[in-house]
Design an enzyme around this catalytic site. Structure first.
Site, PDB file in Angstrom:
ATOM      1  N   LYS A  34      90.953  38.086   9.360  1.00  0.00           N
ATOM      2  CA  LYS A  34      91.098  37.718   7.956  1.00  0.00           C
ATOM      3  C   LYS A  34      92.562  37.439   7.662  1.00  0.00           C
ATOM      4  O   LYS A  34      93.435  38.228   8.008  1.00  0.00           O
ATOM      5  CB  LYS A  34      90.585  38.845   7.056  1.00  0.00           C
ATOM      6  CG  LYS A  34      90.864  38.585   5.574  1.00  0.00           C
ATOM      7  CD  LYS A  34      89.925  39.312   4.664  1.00  0.00           C
ATOM      8  CE  LYS A  34      89.995  40.819   4.775  1.00  0.00           C
ATOM      9  NZ  LYS A  34      88.966  41.455   3.936  1.00  0.00           N
ATOM     10  N   GLY A  51      82.617  49.917   8.663  1.00  0.00           N
ATOM     11  CA  GLY A  51      81.796  49.658   9.833  1.00  0.00           C
ATOM     12  C   GLY A  51      80.901  48.439   9.765  1.00  0.00           C
ATOM     13  O   GLY A  51      80.082  48.224  10.661  1.00  0.00           O
ATOM     14  N   ASP A  92      90.279  52.514  13.420  1.00  0.00           N
ATOM     15  CA  ASP A  92      90.751  52.441  12.036  1.00  0.00           C
ATOM     16  C   ASP A  92      91.525  53.706  11.713  1.00  0.00           C
ATOM     17  O   ASP A  92      91.252  54.765  12.289  1.00  0.00           O
ATOM     18  CB  ASP A  92      89.574  52.287  11.065  1.00  0.00           C
ATOM     19  CG  ASP A  92      90.008  51.715   9.717  1.00  0.00           C
ATOM     20  OD1 ASP A  92      90.833  52.364   9.024  1.00  0.00           O
ATOM     21  OD2 ASP A  92      89.553  50.625   9.354  1.00  0.00           O
ATOM     22  N   TRP A 104      81.477  45.227  10.185  1.00  0.00           N
ATOM     23  CA  TRP A 104      81.638  44.295  11.303  1.00  0.00           C
ATOM     24  C   TRP A 104      81.203  44.941  12.615  1.00  0.00           C
ATOM     25  O   TRP A 104      80.643  44.279  13.481  1.00  0.00           O
ATOM     26  CB  TRP A 104      83.088  43.803  11.373  1.00  0.00           C
ATOM     27  CG  TRP A 104      83.343  42.636  10.465  1.00  0.00           C
ATOM     28  CD1 TRP A 104      82.710  42.363   9.291  1.00  0.00           C
ATOM     29  CD2 TRP A 104      84.283  41.581  10.666  1.00  0.00           C
ATOM     30  NE1 TRP A 104      83.203  41.218   8.736  1.00  0.00           N
ATOM     31  CE2 TRP A 104      84.168  40.716   9.554  1.00  0.00           C
ATOM     32  CE3 TRP A 104      85.217  41.304  11.646  1.00  0.00           C
ATOM     33  CZ2 TRP A 104      84.962  39.567   9.424  1.00  0.00           C
ATOM     34  CZ3 TRP A 104      86.004  40.166  11.514  1.00  0.00           C
ATOM     35  CH2 TRP A 104      85.876  39.301  10.420  1.00  0.00           C
ATOM     36  N   ASP A 137      96.089  54.904  14.020  1.00  0.00           N
ATOM     37  CA  ASP A 137      96.833  53.653  13.907  1.00  0.00           C
ATOM     38  C   ASP A 137      97.027  53.071  15.308  1.00  0.00           C
ATOM     39  O   ASP A 137      97.743  53.649  16.132  1.00  0.00           O
ATOM     40  CB  ASP A 137      98.182  53.944  13.246  1.00  0.00           C
ATOM     41  CG  ASP A 137      99.028  52.709  13.032  1.00  0.00           C
ATOM     42  OD1 ASP A 137      98.720  51.650  13.621  1.00  0.00           O
ATOM     43  OD2 ASP A 137     100.026  52.795  12.291  1.00  0.00           O
ATOM     44  N   ASP A 183      88.996  42.513  10.249  1.00  0.00           N
ATOM     45  CA  ASP A 183      88.766  42.238   8.826  1.00  0.00           C
ATOM     46  C   ASP A 183      89.724  43.082   7.986  1.00  0.00           C
ATOM     47  O   ASP A 183      89.438  43.417   6.841  1.00  0.00           O
ATOM     48  CB  ASP A 183      87.306  42.548   8.468  1.00  0.00           C
ATOM     49  CG  ASP A 183      86.896  41.959   7.122  1.00  0.00           C
ATOM     50  OD1 ASP A 183      87.390  40.868   6.770  1.00  0.00           O
ATOM     51  OD2 ASP A 183      86.084  42.585   6.414  1.00  0.00           O
TER      52      ASP A 183
END
Length: 207
Positions: free
Chosen positions: A161, A60, A80, A62, A96, A121
């Protein structure tokens, strides 16, 4: 069981890491929070009242930053596979996002609204086999891009990322096809020996 040299090095780095200590003082869940803060300070991506979608959000860090940046008039929708403890101002969906049921839940929460910014990320569980890890990381970031293209509003932004390695150059090229401006950032809070960088794409062009 004795620790490996690599795990000992990670533990030593973690204990002595100024960003880990700062995160504890500032109430952030992970040092990763500072990566997004640095990126946002440079690129001015997330603004008050924005709608932000955070992919691979747990634990959490971000989402915490995004919630502060958008303020009480903005929204953060996070997802997530792993559970995530509640964060004020963040709507969380566990699952998902590539599965239809979870995707539909996200779209239902958005309720026809388009995101100003999609952030990711995400990173795979590291196996130690470089080729496999790189393939897994590229797969995740490709999924994030696909999701971003489905939910972003015109001129929206995307941050993800990415790891240098096979598939990296082709991925950056693909992102450039859908956005007006793409830059690569290496925040100070990203460990120097890490191959991670952050792709920042602005000006989404709706197909």
């Amino acid at each position: 069981m004795a620790r490996s040299k690599s795990s000992n090095r990670w533990l030593e780095e973690h204990v002595n890491d100024p960003f880990v200590k700062q995160a504890q003082q500032d109430g952030y869940r992970s040092r990763a929070s500072y990566k997004l803060l640095e990126i946002n300070n440079k690129d001015r991506l997330i603004k008050p009242t924005d709608l932000v979608v955070d992919l691979g959000s747990a634990p959490g860090g971000w989402s915490q930053v995004a919630a502060k940046l958008v303020g009480h008039k903005g929204r953060v929708v996070a997802s997530d596979i792993l559970p995530m403890d509640p964060i004020a101002g963040v709507e969380f969906i566990q699952g998902d996002f590539t599965e239809q049921e979870v995707f539909d839940q996200i779209m239902a929460i958005l309720d026809g609204a388009r995101a100003d910014v999609v952030i990711s990320d995400m990173a795979p569980n590291i196996s130690g086999v470089n080729a496999a890890d790189q393939a897994a990381s590229m797969y995740l970031v490709e999924l994030a891009l696909d999701m971003a293209c489905q939910v972003l509003k015109p001129k929206g932004s995307f941050v993800a990322k990415v790891f240098h390695g096979e598939g990296y150059d082709e991925y950056v090229k693909t992102v450039r096809e859908s956005f007006d401006k793409v830059v690569i950032r290496k925040p100070d809070s990203s460990r120097a020996r890490s191959r991670e960088v952050y792709l920042v794409a602005k000006g989404f062009r709706v197909a």
